[in-house]
Design a protein around this motif. Structure first.
Motif, PDB file in Angstrom:
ATOM      1  N   TYR A   1      45.615  24.351  37.515  1.00  0.00           N
ATOM      2  CA  TYR A   1      44.943  24.250  36.216  1.00  0.00           C
ATOM      3  C   TYR A   1      43.843  23.185  36.140  1.00  0.00           C
ATOM      4  CZ  TYR A   1      44.963  23.536  31.012  1.00  0.00           C
ATOM      5  OH  TYR A   1      44.653  23.387  29.676  1.00  0.00           O
ATOM      6  N   ILE A   2      43.999  22.066  36.864  1.00  0.00           N
ATOM      7  CA  ILE A   2      43.039  20.979  36.664  1.00  0.00           C
ATOM      8  C   ILE A   2      42.081  20.845  37.843  1.00  0.00           C
ATOM      9  CG2 ILE A   2      44.731  19.766  35.258  1.00  0.00           C
ATOM     10  CD1 ILE A   2      44.895  17.608  37.411  1.00  0.00           C
ATOM     11  N   GLY A   3      40.916  20.298  37.557  1.00  0.00           N
ATOM     12  CA  GLY A   3      39.911  20.070  38.579  1.00  0.00           C
ATOM     13  C   GLY A   3      39.015  18.943  38.124  1.00  0.00           C
TER      14      GLY A   3
ATOM     15  N   ASP B   1      47.572  29.886  38.085  1.00  0.00           N
ATOM     16  CA  ASP B   1      47.573  31.035  39.003  1.00  0.00           C
ATOM     17  C   ASP B   1      46.243  31.067  39.765  1.00  0.00           C
ATOM     18  OD1 ASP B   1      49.937  31.873  37.716  1.00  0.00           O
ATOM     19  OD2 ASP B   1      48.827  33.111  36.284  1.00  0.00           O
ATOM     20  N   TYR B   2      45.190  30.838  39.010  1.00  0.00           N
ATOM     21  CA  TYR B   2      43.845  30.855  39.588  1.00  0.00           C
ATOM     22  C   TYR B   2      43.709  29.727  40.625  1.00  0.00           C
ATOM     23  CZ  TYR B   2      38.682  31.423  39.353  1.00  0.00           C
ATOM     24  OH  TYR B   2      37.361  31.652  39.618  1.00  0.00           O
TER      25      TYR B   2
ATOM     26  N   ALA C   1      41.486  35.696  36.408  1.00  0.00           N
ATOM     27  CA  ALA C   1      40.597  35.423  37.542  1.00  0.00           C
ATOM     28  C   ALA C   1      41.350  35.316  38.868  1.00  0.00           C
ATOM     29  CB  ALA C   1      39.816  34.138  37.287  1.00  0.00           C
ATOM     30  N   THR C   2      42.685  35.360  38.819  1.00  0.00           N
ATOM     31  CA  THR C   2      43.495  35.078  40.005  1.00  0.00           C
ATOM     32  C   THR C   2      43.158  35.916  41.221  1.00  0.00           C
ATOM     33  OG1 THR C   2      45.308  34.630  38.517  1.00  0.00           O
ATOM     34  CG2 THR C   2      45.872  34.889  40.823  1.00  0.00           C
ATOM     35  N   ILE C   3      42.935  37.199  40.961  1.00  0.00           N
ATOM     36  CA  ILE C   3      42.886  38.136  42.066  1.00  0.00           C
ATOM     37  C   ILE C   3      41.644  37.976  42.931  1.00  0.00           C
ATOM     38  CG2 ILE C   3      42.877  40.615  42.566  1.00  0.00           C
ATOM     39  CD1 ILE C   3      45.515  39.371  41.606  1.00  0.00           C
TER      40      ILE C   3
END
Ligand code: ADP
Ligand code: ASP
Ligand code: MG
Length: 445
Positions: free
Chosen positions: A184-186, A202-203, A262-264
């Motif tokens: 989740y974080i960046g 997930d992303y 956006a995960t996939i």
């Protein structure tokens, strides 16, 4: 190596954390990178505290802060059988940072997405500190790796993260141990904290997995994989053993909360399978999402999303007038509004936008060359399946199931694996249940 992502419900309490640790230990030979969410409800509580502070109710904000920190302290002490100095110090530091952030928001009565991201990041930083301390695992601050742009609230990952993952994470990974980091974080290149948007862990898992060339990206959650429908709406929904990347992407985009939309993409690009599994039933059923799935079922699953707003843009001059659509979409592009579904008729176009789209601005601009009808509180119900296009009769069955529900708009996705129907929001659950009964039934597995 593999990526193991655990969602909030998987790290809700000490018992859950122990299960997570056991699953990770079992995976030691495969050099796991553990990507963790905040513990259950924590992100919601951080949002609530920040909103209270912004509204000038600092007392409530600080009470929420105290409860949240205490809950994490208790969790750490239960797992480590007492206060462990390094973990206590890490929690103290995060508590101090959160306190300052909330007071700052309270003083200014201003909560920017940038401040919200800084506050939200505390959840994942707390949960990962606890798991890493409990497991004796290496802890990595995801903000040193997950480089994003400065779109606070929905940070977009930047290509540099691949090199950062190779330089920072890869040397720490290896058989017999685990590395624990945050989903989740960046952070931006300047070091400002960002988030990937709600549900973004997930992303993160997929991005890290793609950057490191993982063998498998495992999404561990509280259901036995991706189900044929949202189990809160259709209790008889069944796990889907195999799903194609395209189906998973459509389901996620149209509301299946189990995967961030956006995960996939990062997994597709590298051809890495994504599996979705139940933390509490690791031996149970699960879903594998891969590039090639050849199965016979016409309809794989249903998803629904709402509320959305339907705009019907009509122009008498549209007839035979080239350039109308270009003008129309230019307005949406100018206001940075994304359009989900489109259906066209001779002199009008209907499109769906998110409920929070800037309607007044859109309507003002569109009115310069067209008349605009607005229908709020609608929902999209999506019927998704790779073989939809090859199976005559599905549409008929679908319309049969919708016979006593008013269908306002229909759109077959250009990839032909998604048939979307717009209904009044309050009919969405009934529509999903009727369609599930008619198209999937109770026994698929
Ligand atoms: P996590 O905290 O592990 O990320 P989420 O709450 O984000 O978990 O996602 C899992 C939840 O998604 C499930 O508990 C379920 O209620 C919901 N969900 C919605 N649609 C689906 C679906 N098609 N298949 C499985 N779960 C779904
Ligand atoms: N903790 C974040 C959220 O609740 C990210 C996630 O769970 O994926 O949105
Ligand atoms: Mg989630």
């Amino acid at each position: 190596m593999i990526v193991m992502k655990f969602g909030g419900s998987s790290v809700a309490d000490a018992a859950c954390m122990r299960e997570v640790a056991a699953l990770v230990r079992d995976a030691y030979p495969r050099s796991p990178l553990v990507v963790l969410s905040a513990t259950a409800k924590t992100t919601d509580q951080l949002f609530a505290a920040a909103t209270k502070a912004e509204a000038g109710d600092l007392a409530t904000a600080l009470a929420l802060h105290a409860a949240l920190i205490q809950r994490h302290r208790d969790l750490g002490r239960e797992l480590l059988e007492g206060p462990e100095p390094a973990l206590e110090a890490a929690i103290d530091e995060l508590a101090g940072e959160l306190d300052l952030l909330l007071r700052g928001v309270g003083l200014l009565k201003e909560l920017s997405p940038r401040s919200m991201d800084a506050i939200a990041s505390v959840g994942e930083r707390l949960s990962t500190r606890i798991l890493a301390a409990f497991m004796g695992a290496v802890w990595v601050d995801a903000r040193t790796v997950m480089r994003t742009d400065a779109t606070f609230g929905t940070g977009r990952p930047l290509p540099e993260l691949d090199a950062l993952a190779a330089a920072i994470l890869a040397p720490l990974l290896g058989p017999g141990k685990a590395v624990v980091t945050q989903g989740y974080i960046g952070a931006t290149a300047q070091g400002l904290t960002t988030t990937l948007g709600r549900g973004g862990s997930d992303y993160s898992a997929a991005l890290f997995g793609a950057a490191l060339g993982a063998e498998d990206i495992q999404i561990w959650t509280d259901v036995e994989g991706v189900l044929t429908s949202d189990p809160r709406v259709v209790p008889e929904a069944q796990p889907i053993p195999e799903l194609s990347f395209a189906e998973a992407a459509e389901l996620a985009a149209f509301g299946a909360k189990v995967l961030h939309p956006a995960t996939i993409q990062p997994a597709v690009e590298k051809g890495i399978p994504v599996t979705v599994r139940h933390t509490r039933r690791p031996q149970g059923r699960f879903t594998t999402i891969t590039g090639h799935v050849q199965t016979g079922r016409p309809v794989t699953a249903l998803a629904h999303r709402g509320p959305v707003t339907v705009l019907t843009v009509a122009s008498a001059r549209m007839l035979n007038q080239s350039g109308f659509l270009a003008k129309l979409f230019d307005v949406f592009a100018r206001h940075k509004v994304s359009v989900d579904l489109i259906a066209t008729a001779e002199v009008s176009v209907s499109l769906t936008v998110e409920a929070d789209a800037p309607l007044d601005e859109l309507i003002a601009d569109l009115s310069e060359f067209a008349t605009v009808g607005v229908a709020r509180d609608r929902a999209i119900v999506a019927i998704v399946g790779e073989r939809l296009k090859h199976t005559p009769g599905v549409t008929g069955q679908a319309f049969g199931a919708m016979r006593d529900i008013n269908v306002e708009m229909i759109s077959m996705g250009a990839n032909e694996i998604n048939l979307s129907i717009v209904v009044v929001a309050e009919d969405a659950r009934k529509a999903v249940r009727n369609l599930h009964q008619a198209l999937i039934g109770g026994g698929q597995s």
